[in-house]
Each structure stands twice: as C-alpha cells, then as structure tokens.
Design a protein around this motif. Sequence first.
Motif, PDB file in Angstrom:
ATOM      1  N   GLN A  18      35.375  21.606  62.703  1.00  0.00           N
ATOM      2  CA  GLN A  18      36.300  21.973  61.505  1.00  0.00           C
ATOM      3  C   GLN A  18      35.335  22.848  60.675  1.00  0.00           C
ATOM      4  O   GLN A  18      35.849  24.113  60.316  1.00  0.00           O
ATOM      5  N   LEU A  19      34.205  22.869  60.606  1.00  0.00           N
ATOM      6  CA  LEU A  19      33.288  23.782  59.955  1.00  0.00           C
ATOM      7  C   LEU A  19      33.355  25.172  60.919  1.00  0.00           C
ATOM      8  O   LEU A  19      33.365  26.375  60.260  1.00  0.00           O
ATOM      9  N   ASP A  21      35.586  26.188  62.686  1.00  0.00           N
ATOM     10  CA  ASP A  21      36.975  26.699  62.535  1.00  0.00           C
ATOM     11  C   ASP A  21      37.335  27.419  61.052  1.00  0.00           C
ATOM     12  O   ASP A  21      38.044  28.685  61.088  1.00  0.00           O
ATOM     13  N   LEU A  22      36.468  26.858  60.257  1.00  0.00           N
ATOM     14  CA  LEU A  22      36.464  27.598  59.017  1.00  0.00           C
ATOM     15  C   LEU A  22      35.860  28.876  58.863  1.00  0.00           C
ATOM     16  O   LEU A  22      36.382  29.894  58.301  1.00  0.00           O
ATOM     17  N   GLU A  27      37.613  31.192  55.919  1.00  0.00           N
ATOM     18  CA  GLU A  27      37.734  30.150  54.842  1.00  0.00           C
ATOM     19  C   GLU A  27      36.550  30.238  54.049  1.00  0.00           C
ATOM     20  O   GLU A  27      35.838  28.873  54.196  1.00  0.00           O
ATOM     21  N   GLN A  30      35.624  27.330  51.284  1.00  0.00           N
ATOM     22  CA  GLN A  30      35.780  25.946  51.652  1.00  0.00           C
ATOM     23  C   GLN A  30      34.560  25.785  52.625  1.00  0.00           C
ATOM     24  O   GLN A  30      33.459  24.932  52.737  1.00  0.00           O
ATOM     25  N   LEU A  31      33.805  26.630  53.629  1.00  0.00           N
ATOM     26  CA  LEU A  31      32.767  26.749  54.402  1.00  0.00           C
ATOM     27  C   LEU A  31      31.501  26.691  53.337  1.00  0.00           C
ATOM     28  O   LEU A  31      30.655  25.989  53.328  1.00  0.00           O
ATOM     29  N   THR A  63      33.546  36.097  54.480  1.00  0.00           N
ATOM     30  CA  THR A  63      32.624  35.025  54.847  1.00  0.00           C
ATOM     31  C   THR A  63      31.278  35.503  55.547  1.00  0.00           C
ATOM     32  O   THR A  63      30.081  34.802  55.183  1.00  0.00           O
TER      33      THR A  63
END
Length: 133
Positions: A18-19, A21-22, A27, A30-31, A63
């Motif tokens: 999931q990380l 993917d972030l 994202e 969120q990351l 990011t």
Amino acid sequence: MADEPAQMSEEQIQLANQLFDLARAGETEQLAAYIDAGAPLEMHNANGDTFLILAAYNGAPETVAMLIGKGADLEAENNRGQRALTCAVFKQDVESATHLLNAGADPDAGTPSARATAQMFGFTGIDGFPTAQ
C-alpha cells in the motif's frame, strides 16, 4: 552465526505494498503520515525500487519533494541500477528532475545515468541538461 532477516507477516506485506502504491499515485500527505509514524523511508520493493524512485517514475513531483525533504537517499538504485533522477528524466518529468537536481542528485550516476537517458530520449527540459559537465 549471522542473524536471519525477520520474516514479514501477510499484514506487513500488504501495508508495504500500500505504501509503494501511495508513492506511485503521488499520495503525498498519506505517505508522509506513514513515514512520520515510523514507516522506513528507504524501504525497497521486490524490484529494489524505493518510494523516491517510484514517485519519480510515476510523475509525482510533490511526493518527490516531500521524500527529499525527509532525507530520502537520492542515489538509491533499484535492481536494474536505475535511480530516481534517471526515472524522472525517462518520463520527461521536469519538475521531479529539477527537485532531484537541486537536492544534489548526480546526473552521471547509475546505469543508465540520467544524462545518458536524456541524450537517448531527447530530454532537454532543464537548462543545461544533458550537456556533459
């Protein structure tokens, strides 16, 4: 006797994915929250990609900037010898490439280097790049 690497649980593997993917999706907030909560900044996936490499490859300059600000290794390589700057140049992401260059990423490091990639694909989005130093 050398210590054996710890095995990750299925839940930890899912969270790691999931990380990654972030990072791919840009994202940023969120990351950043996960990193601030203790997620390893220099985690590598099965291909050796770091969050910074994935963000640079997927056109996520905000990011990229956040990860640089948190101290991400600019020269980390994936299993193919590629670095974040090379990925940004390959994708012709001027903003991410500029963040990386301004932070001190080496345009001549990696296989292929960012400079060689720029020459190969005609990337000229940054003043003076890809001119040899």
